[in-house]
Design an enzyme around this catalytic site. Structure first.
Site: not given
Ligand code: AOF
Ligand code: ZN
Length: 356
Positions: A57, A193
């Site tokens: 986002e 891998r």
């Molecule tokens: C989102 N958008 O693109 C992704 C999310 O440690 P952080 O800040 O990277 O946050 C980890 C949390 O964000 C965890 O709940 C994971 O599933 C989610 N990933 N969330 O809104 C994203 N990659």
């Molecule tokens: Zn997020």
């Protein structure tokens, strides 16, 4: 029932495509893609590109041209995963959506991570955002399956891979190295891998095949190398202890083995006893390994299968009939879900439904 249009589906599919660009770099976080749409036109796109870095986002909003920024207040954000509402390595995406006053959000599936799990949607709705969730949910869930295993089963997502002959033989008898599958298969196994956080083999395979255990035939990174050798001490001269990527040597001796290069970490699994495989997976999860590719040998692969601790399997079956006798390949207790031809090989793909 929430209604979705064909355009909604089109934009969500674009999110899935964007999400996949993060393969091999975001685990144990999920792959996520996001698209901002104003009056049917995409004004911003983004994906989660690296673990610990900006979320999809955030990247989508950052990509909007200055002239389009005022349009954010009348745009729809499509995102393949529920926006996060927690402070992790980065701030909550729900804050960003609310502060930018994006009025509409369309989500494919809910983030099973602790602290999120539906709360992201709640927070947005409480802030006046119109949220529709569940668009192409099956595909969305498929993208985050490794993340779900990591947070719910608290272990890495386990991918098994091996090559066998048509007669189901993995290797000739007598500890000799023999190459079974073709060049296309090898390219694909190197992609597996690249997409994994760790490659795991047993000590027997390390000694017999002396593999480099890195990604040489696909773009992207090489993962951590892991060797489990409860019974045999391995010599520091083996290829997998060298090279650019680090190695985890899981042994069972009381003394820490010596003489290894600095990239090798020795971990004693002596206390694991009969619970070796679950203990190995717990160790890997504690080291933030979200996806592990188990490549053999037969004993290790059979142990994962016997315990039901596997999620998918890629079996490369070659037409080789040269080997008549040898080590039988593991048998998977579920039907094959996909079959393809790859050069001269047949690729059989399995899913462990029980583990899902
Ligand atoms: C989102 N958008 O693109 C992704 C999310 O440690 P952080 O800040 O990277 O946050 C980890 C949390 O964000 C965890 O709940 C994971 O599933 C989610 N990933 N969330 O809104 C994203 N990659
Ligand atoms: Zn997020």
């Amino acid at each position: 029932m929430i209604e979705f249009s064909q355009d909604d589906a089109l934009f969500m599919r674009r999110c899935f495509d964007l999400a996949r660009l993060g393969a091999g770099r975001v685990s144990p976080n999920p792959m996520v893609g996001a698209v901002l749409v104003y009056q049917g036109r995409i004004i911003g796109e983004g994906f989660h590109a690296a673990y610990g870095q900006a979320h999809a986002e955030v990247n989508a909003v950052a990509s909007v041209a200055p002239a389009d920024l005022p349009a954010l207040r009348e745009s729809t954000l499509y995102v393949s995963l529920e926006p996060c509402c927690v402070y992790g390595k980065t701030p909550p995406c729900t804050n960003l959506i609310l502060s930018r006053q994006i009025p509409k959000v369309v989500v494919s599936c809910i983030d099973p991570s602790p602290g999120v799990n539906g709360k992201g949607v709640e927070v947005l709705r409480a802030g006046g955002v119109e949220v529709r969730s569940g668009l192409l949910q099956k595909e969305g869930e498929e993208l985050i399956r490794a993340r779900r295993t990591f947070v719910q089963a608290k272990r890495p997502y386990v991918v098994l891979k091996w090559a066998e002959t048509q007669q189901g033989i993995m290797a000739p008898s007598g500890n000799v190295r023999y190459w079974i599958s073709g060049a296309y298969s090898r390219r694909l196994t190197h992609r597996l891998r690249m997409e994994a956080d760790a490659i795991l083999i047993g000590g027997g395979t390390a000694l017999t095949d002396d593999p480099e255990l890195n990604n040489r035939y696909y773009f992207g990174k090489s993962p951590l190398k892991v060797v489990i050798s409860p019974n045999t001490e391995l010599p520091p001269s083996l290829n997998l202890f060298h090279g650019e990527t680090p190695t985890l040597y899981m042994h069972s001796s009381k003394r820490t083995p010596g003489g290894f290069p600095p990239g090798v970490t020795c971990v004693s699994m002596e206390e694991a006893g009969d619970e070796l495989i679950p203990a190995v997976l717990a160790q890997l999860a504690a080291r933030n390994i979200g996806i592990v590719l188990a490549e053999g040998g037969g004993q290790i692969l059979n142990a994962f299968i016997r315990l039901g601790l596997w999620d998918e399997a890629w079996v490369f079956q070659s037409k080789t009939t040269f080997i008549r006798e040898g080590l039988p390949a593991p048998r998977i207790p579920v039907p094959c879900t996909r079959e393809e031809t790859l050069g001269g090989d047949r690729l059989l793909y399995y899913r462990n439904q029980v583990a899902q």
